[in-house]
Design a protein around this motif. Structure first.
Motif, PDB file in Angstrom:
ATOM      1  N   MET A  52       0.860  -1.202   0.000  1.00 31.82           N
ATOM      2  CA  MET A  52       0.000   0.000   0.000  1.00 31.82           C
ATOM      3  C   MET A  52       0.886   1.239   0.000  1.00 31.82           C
ATOM      4  O   MET A  52       1.958   1.250   0.586  1.00 31.82           O
ATOM      5  CB  MET A  52      -0.915  -0.058   1.215  1.00 31.82           C
ATOM      6  CG  MET A  52      -1.918   1.085   1.348  1.00 31.82           C
ATOM      7  SD  MET A  52      -2.935   1.476  -0.087  1.00 31.82           S
ATOM      8  CE  MET A  52      -3.959   0.019  -0.216  1.00 31.82           C
ATOM      9  N   ASN A  53       0.378   2.268  -0.657  1.00 34.98           N
ATOM     10  CA  ASN A  53       1.164   3.468  -0.849  1.00 34.98           C
ATOM     11  C   ASN A  53       1.469   4.195   0.462  1.00 34.98           C
ATOM     12  O   ASN A  53       0.633   4.266   1.355  1.00 34.98           O
ATOM     13  CB  ASN A  53       0.395   4.398  -1.789  1.00 34.98           C
ATOM     14  CG  ASN A  53       1.253   5.491  -2.328  1.00 34.98           C
ATOM     15  OD1 ASN A  53       1.783   6.303  -1.580  1.00 34.98           O
ATOM     16  ND2 ASN A  53       1.407   5.498  -3.632  1.00 34.98           N
ATOM     17  N   GLU A  54       2.649   4.721   0.546  1.00 30.76           N
ATOM     18  CA  GLU A  54       3.170   5.473   1.689  1.00 30.76           C
ATOM     19  C   GLU A  54       2.313   6.718   1.976  1.00 30.76           C
ATOM     20  O   GLU A  54       2.291   7.247   3.087  1.00 30.76           O
ATOM     21  CB  GLU A  54       4.620   5.807   1.331  1.00 30.76           C
ATOM     22  CG  GLU A  54       5.291   6.962   1.978  1.00 30.76           C
ATOM     23  CD  GLU A  54       5.457   6.755   3.479  1.00 30.76           C
ATOM     24  OE1 GLU A  54       5.792   7.741   4.132  1.00 30.76           O
ATOM     25  OE2 GLU A  54       5.225   5.643   3.980  1.00 30.76           O
ATOM     26  N   ASN A  55       1.545   7.150   0.962  1.00 31.86           N
ATOM     27  CA  ASN A  55       0.739   8.366   1.144  1.00 31.86           C
ATOM     28  C   ASN A  55      -0.611   8.130   1.801  1.00 31.86           C
ATOM     29  O   ASN A  55      -1.355   9.071   2.022  1.00 31.86           O
ATOM     30  CB  ASN A  55       0.508   9.053  -0.214  1.00 31.86           C
ATOM     31  CG  ASN A  55       1.752   9.796  -0.633  1.00 31.86           C
ATOM     32  OD1 ASN A  55       2.470  10.327   0.222  1.00 31.86           O
ATOM     33  ND2 ASN A  55       2.024   9.801  -1.921  1.00 31.86           N
ATOM     34  N   LEU A  56      -0.935   6.845   2.061  1.00 30.61           N
ATOM     35  CA  LEU A  56      -2.229   6.563   2.701  1.00 30.61           C
ATOM     36  C   LEU A  56      -2.052   6.442   4.206  1.00 30.61           C
ATOM     37  O   LEU A  56      -1.125   5.790   4.680  1.00 30.61           O
ATOM     38  CB  LEU A  56      -2.819   5.270   2.131  1.00 30.61           C
ATOM     39  CG  LEU A  56      -4.240   4.904   2.573  1.00 30.61           C
ATOM     40  CD1 LEU A  56      -4.954   4.161   1.452  1.00 30.61           C
ATOM     41  CD2 LEU A  56      -4.289   4.065   3.837  1.00 30.61           C
ATOM     42  N   ARG A  57      -2.950   7.069   4.958  1.00 30.76           N
ATOM     43  CA  ARG A  57      -2.955   6.923   6.414  1.00 30.76           C
ATOM     44  C   ARG A  57      -4.345   6.447   6.847  1.00 30.76           C
ATOM     45  O   ARG A  57      -5.356   6.961   6.361  1.00 30.76           O
ATOM     46  CB  ARG A  57      -2.686   8.267   7.103  1.00 30.76           C
ATOM     47  CG  ARG A  57      -1.261   8.771   6.929  1.00 30.76           C
ATOM     48  CD  ARG A  57      -0.338   8.118   7.967  1.00 30.76           C
ATOM     49  NE  ARG A  57       0.965   8.717   7.936  1.00 30.76           N
ATOM     50  CZ  ARG A  57       1.976   8.302   7.167  1.00 30.76           C
ATOM     51  NH1 ARG A  57       1.816   7.289   6.341  1.00 30.76           N
ATOM     52  NH2 ARG A  57       3.140   8.915   7.229  1.00 30.76           N
ATOM     53  N   LEU A  58      -4.352   5.472   7.758  1.00 31.05           N
ATOM     54  CA  LEU A  58      -5.614   4.991   8.312  1.00 31.05           C
ATOM     55  C   LEU A  58      -5.610   5.285   9.802  1.00 31.05           C
ATOM     56  O   LEU A  58      -4.670   4.912  10.514  1.00 31.05           O
ATOM     57  CB  LEU A  58      -5.758   3.485   8.054  1.00 31.05           C
ATOM     58  CG  LEU A  58      -7.121   2.881   8.376  1.00 31.05           C
ATOM     59  CD1 LEU A  58      -8.182   3.335   7.372  1.00 31.05           C
ATOM     60  CD2 LEU A  58      -7.044   1.347   8.347  1.00 31.05           C
ATOM     61  N   LEU A  59      -6.653   5.958  10.236  1.00 30.80           N
ATOM     62  CA  LEU A  59      -6.742   6.408  11.625  1.00 30.80           C
ATOM     63  C   LEU A  59      -8.055   5.902  12.202  1.00 30.80           C
ATOM     64  O   LEU A  59      -9.037   5.792  11.484  1.00 30.80           O
ATOM     65  CB  LEU A  59      -6.738   7.940  11.590  1.00 30.80           C
ATOM     66  CG  LEU A  59      -6.600   8.726  12.868  1.00 30.80           C
ATOM     67  CD1 LEU A  59      -5.184   8.604  13.400  1.00 30.80           C
ATOM     68  CD2 LEU A  59      -6.889  10.208  12.591  1.00 30.80           C
ATOM     69  N   PHE A  71      -8.560   5.694  -2.858  1.00 34.15           N
ATOM     70  CA  PHE A  71      -7.156   6.108  -2.814  1.00 34.15           C
ATOM     71  C   PHE A  71      -6.519   6.011  -4.212  1.00 34.15           C
ATOM     72  O   PHE A  71      -5.731   6.869  -4.601  1.00 34.15           O
ATOM     73  CB  PHE A  71      -6.389   5.230  -1.814  1.00 34.15           C
ATOM     74  CG  PHE A  71      -4.935   5.565  -1.745  1.00 34.15           C
ATOM     75  CD1 PHE A  71      -4.521   6.742  -1.135  1.00 34.15           C
ATOM     76  CD2 PHE A  71      -3.986   4.720  -2.282  1.00 34.15           C
ATOM     77  CE1 PHE A  71      -3.174   7.071  -1.079  1.00 34.15           C
ATOM     78  CE2 PHE A  71      -2.638   5.040  -2.228  1.00 34.15           C
ATOM     79  CZ  PHE A  71      -2.230   6.221  -1.626  1.00 34.15           C
ATOM     80  N   SER A  72      -6.865   4.958  -4.951  1.00 37.27           N
ATOM     81  CA  SER A  72      -6.246   4.747  -6.269  1.00 37.27           C
ATOM     82  C   SER A  72      -6.993   5.467  -7.383  1.00 37.27           C
ATOM     83  O   SER A  72      -6.721   5.225  -8.566  1.00 37.27           O
ATOM     84  CB  SER A  72      -6.215   3.258  -6.620  1.00 37.27           C
ATOM     85  OG  SER A  72      -5.834   2.489  -5.537  1.00 37.27           O
ATOM     86  N   ARG A  73      -7.986   6.300  -7.009  1.00 31.67           N
ATOM     87  CA  ARG A  73      -8.803   7.032  -7.999  1.00 31.67           C
ATOM     88  C   ARG A  73      -9.462   6.066  -8.973  1.00 31.67           C
ATOM     89  O   ARG A  73      -9.555   6.326 -10.154  1.00 31.67           O
ATOM     90  CB  ARG A  73      -7.956   8.048  -8.794  1.00 31.67           C
ATOM     91  CG  ARG A  73      -7.068   8.958  -7.975  1.00 31.67           C
ATOM     92  CD  ARG A  73      -7.892  10.006  -7.223  1.00 31.67           C
ATOM     93  NE  ARG A  73      -7.041  10.990  -6.612  1.00 31.67           N
ATOM     94  CZ  ARG A  73      -6.516  10.893  -5.378  1.00 31.67           C
ATOM     95  NH1 ARG A  73      -6.741   9.816  -4.642  1.00 31.67           N
ATOM     96  NH2 ARG A  73      -5.774  11.866  -4.895  1.00 31.67           N
ATOM     97  N   LYS A  74      -9.900   4.926  -8.427  1.00 30.71           N
ATOM     98  CA  LYS A  74     -10.619   3.961  -9.263  1.00 30.71           C
ATOM     99  C   LYS A  74     -12.105   4.042  -8.953  1.00 30.71           C
ATOM    100  O   LYS A  74     -12.494   4.499  -7.887  1.00 30.71           O
ATOM    101  CB  LYS A  74     -10.110   2.547  -8.984  1.00 30.71           C
ATOM    102  CG  LYS A  74      -8.739   2.290  -9.546  1.00 30.71           C
ATOM    103  CD  LYS A  74      -8.447   0.808  -9.535  1.00 30.71           C
ATOM    104  CE  LYS A  74      -7.036   0.549 -10.043  1.00 30.71           C
ATOM    105  NZ  LYS A  74      -6.330  -0.421  -9.251  1.00 30.71           N
ATOM    106  N   SER A  75     -12.915   3.524  -9.837  1.00 30.87           N
ATOM    107  CA  SER A  75     -14.365   3.569  -9.640  1.00 30.87           C
ATOM    108  C   SER A  75     -14.780   2.755  -8.412  1.00 30.87           C
ATOM    109  O   SER A  75     -14.280   1.657  -8.182  1.00 30.87           O
ATOM    110  CB  SER A  75     -15.047   3.022 -10.883  1.00 30.87           C
ATOM    111  OG  SER A  75     -16.387   2.751 -10.597  1.00 30.87           O
ATOM    112  N   VAL A  76     -15.695   3.299  -7.658  1.00 29.71           N
ATOM    113  CA  VAL A  76     -16.241   2.587  -6.495  1.00 29.71           C
ATOM    114  C   VAL A  76     -17.631   2.035  -6.867  1.00 29.71           C
ATOM    115  O   VAL A  76     -18.306   1.428  -6.057  1.00 29.71           O
ATOM    116  CB  VAL A  76     -16.342   3.542  -5.281  1.00 29.71           C
ATOM    117  CG1 VAL A  76     -16.709   2.806  -3.996  1.00 29.71           C
ATOM    118  CG2 VAL A  76     -15.021   4.264  -5.048  1.00 29.71           C
TER     119      VAL A  76
END
Ligand code: R5P
Length: 325
Positions: A1-8, A313-318
């Motif tokens: 997973m990308n370093e730019n994602l944070r889960l809180l 996060f990946s700008r993909k369709s949900v």
């Protein structure tokens, strides 16, 4: 997973946030110096301090606004404010259960539209988008000016039943316990390719003390039944519907409710009701007496949430995961 994602995670459902973190292969970001969850000042005020840098990051904050609703809502607002002031690039509030949703319109004079106010508060705090599950009313999405991704649980329940309870399926009718939830039950009926029936409840007059009358629309006699609802709070709606269906000749009665609040005497009511099994999800953290109850079975939304977070996060369709209404 990308370093730019944070889960809180806030304090409302740490177990669910941890399951999502495992599925995304990220570690949960700390929101307080002592623990993963926000702490308290000595006077009870909520204390939030994000422990990792979030500058320029895309942050997903998991916090259902379940009881105690006001505490959990304030925690969420404070975390969003802290993230905004710490220069997060994007803040997505992941609200698996959206509290105050049942107050979504003025049913009479001099009452608030609380769901709208909650949406305003979240936007004022600085949220960029919202990810939520099975809103009580889809139109709550319109209370927000930021994007709202609204996940549904009909396919989740249908898949769970096909996989673990295929014996329920031979003779099943899917039932909505009230008119307002027909569209929700219809989706599950469609997923399972089963007929639909409705329990219609009404009062003969507008007086609150007037007893409710329950009519069953559709054929349930000799059939097994799956009741579908969004919220199980006091359990009254579900249990009264189950009794009415039994009186109409329904055989085994099961239920699937997304958000299991189990307030008051709900568990005792369920125990006495003609219900064989009640499926609920983990949008709300359950106490041990709920998870250990022989009539209750938990279906996790963790994968659904993780998939949606990954796609956002990946700008993909949900859209495959979303409501199509
Ligand atoms: C009502 O509109 C909802 O869909 C649920 O049926 C209701 O909130 C369930 O509440 P309770 O379990 O207290 O009857």
């Amino acid at each position: 997973m990308n370093e730019n994602l944070r889960l809180l995670s806030g304090g409302a459902n740490l177990a669910l946030a941890q399951r999502v973190a495992e599925l995304l292969d990220v570690s949960l970001c700390q929101a307080d110096a002592d623990a993963l969850t926000p702490g308290r000042f000595p006077d009870g005020e909520v204390r939030v301090e994000i422990q990792q840098t979030v500058r320029g990051k895309e942050v997903f904050v998991v916090q259902p606004t379940s009881p105690p609703v006001n505490d959990h809502l304030i925690e969420l607002l404070l975390m969003i404010d802290a993230l905004r002031r710490a220069s997060a690039n994007m803040i997505c509030a992941v609200i698996p259960y959206f509290g105050y949703a049942r107050q979504d319109r003025k049913k009479k004079g001099r009452v608030p539209i609380s769901a709208r106010l909650v949406a305003n508060l979240l936007e004022t705090a600085g949220v960029d988008r919202v990810l939520t599950v099975e809103l009580h009313a889809g139109q709550i999405q319109g209370f927000f000016d930021v994007p709202v991704d609204h996940l549904r649980t009909d396919a989740l329940f249908a898949e769970h039943i096909r996989e673990h309870h295929s014996d329920w399926l031979s003779n099943l009718v899917v039932v909505s316990p009230d008119i307002g939830g027909v569209w929700r039950a219809r989706r599950v009926a469609k997923e399972l390719e089963k007929p639909l029936a409705i329990v219609e409840k009404h009062r003969r007059s507008s007086k609150e003390e007037e007893p409710e009358v329950y009519n069953v629309i559709g054929d349930v006699a000799g059939h097994d039944v799956l009741l579908v609802d969004d919220i199980l709070a006091t359990g009254r709606t579900l249990c009264l519907a189950a009794e009415r269906l039994r009186a109409e000749g329904a055989k085994d009665i099961f239920a699937a409710c997304t958000h299991g609040l189990f307030t008051g005497e709900a568990l005792s009511l369920i125990e006495e009701a003609p219900l064989r099994k009640v499926l609920v999800t983990d949008t709300i953290a359950h106490r041990a007496e709920v998870t250990g109850h022989p009539k209750v079975e938990i279906v996790s939304v963790a994968k659904l949430l993780a998939d949606a977070i990954q796609r956002i996060f990946s700008r993909k369709s949900v859209s495959d995961l979303l409501v199509r209404s």
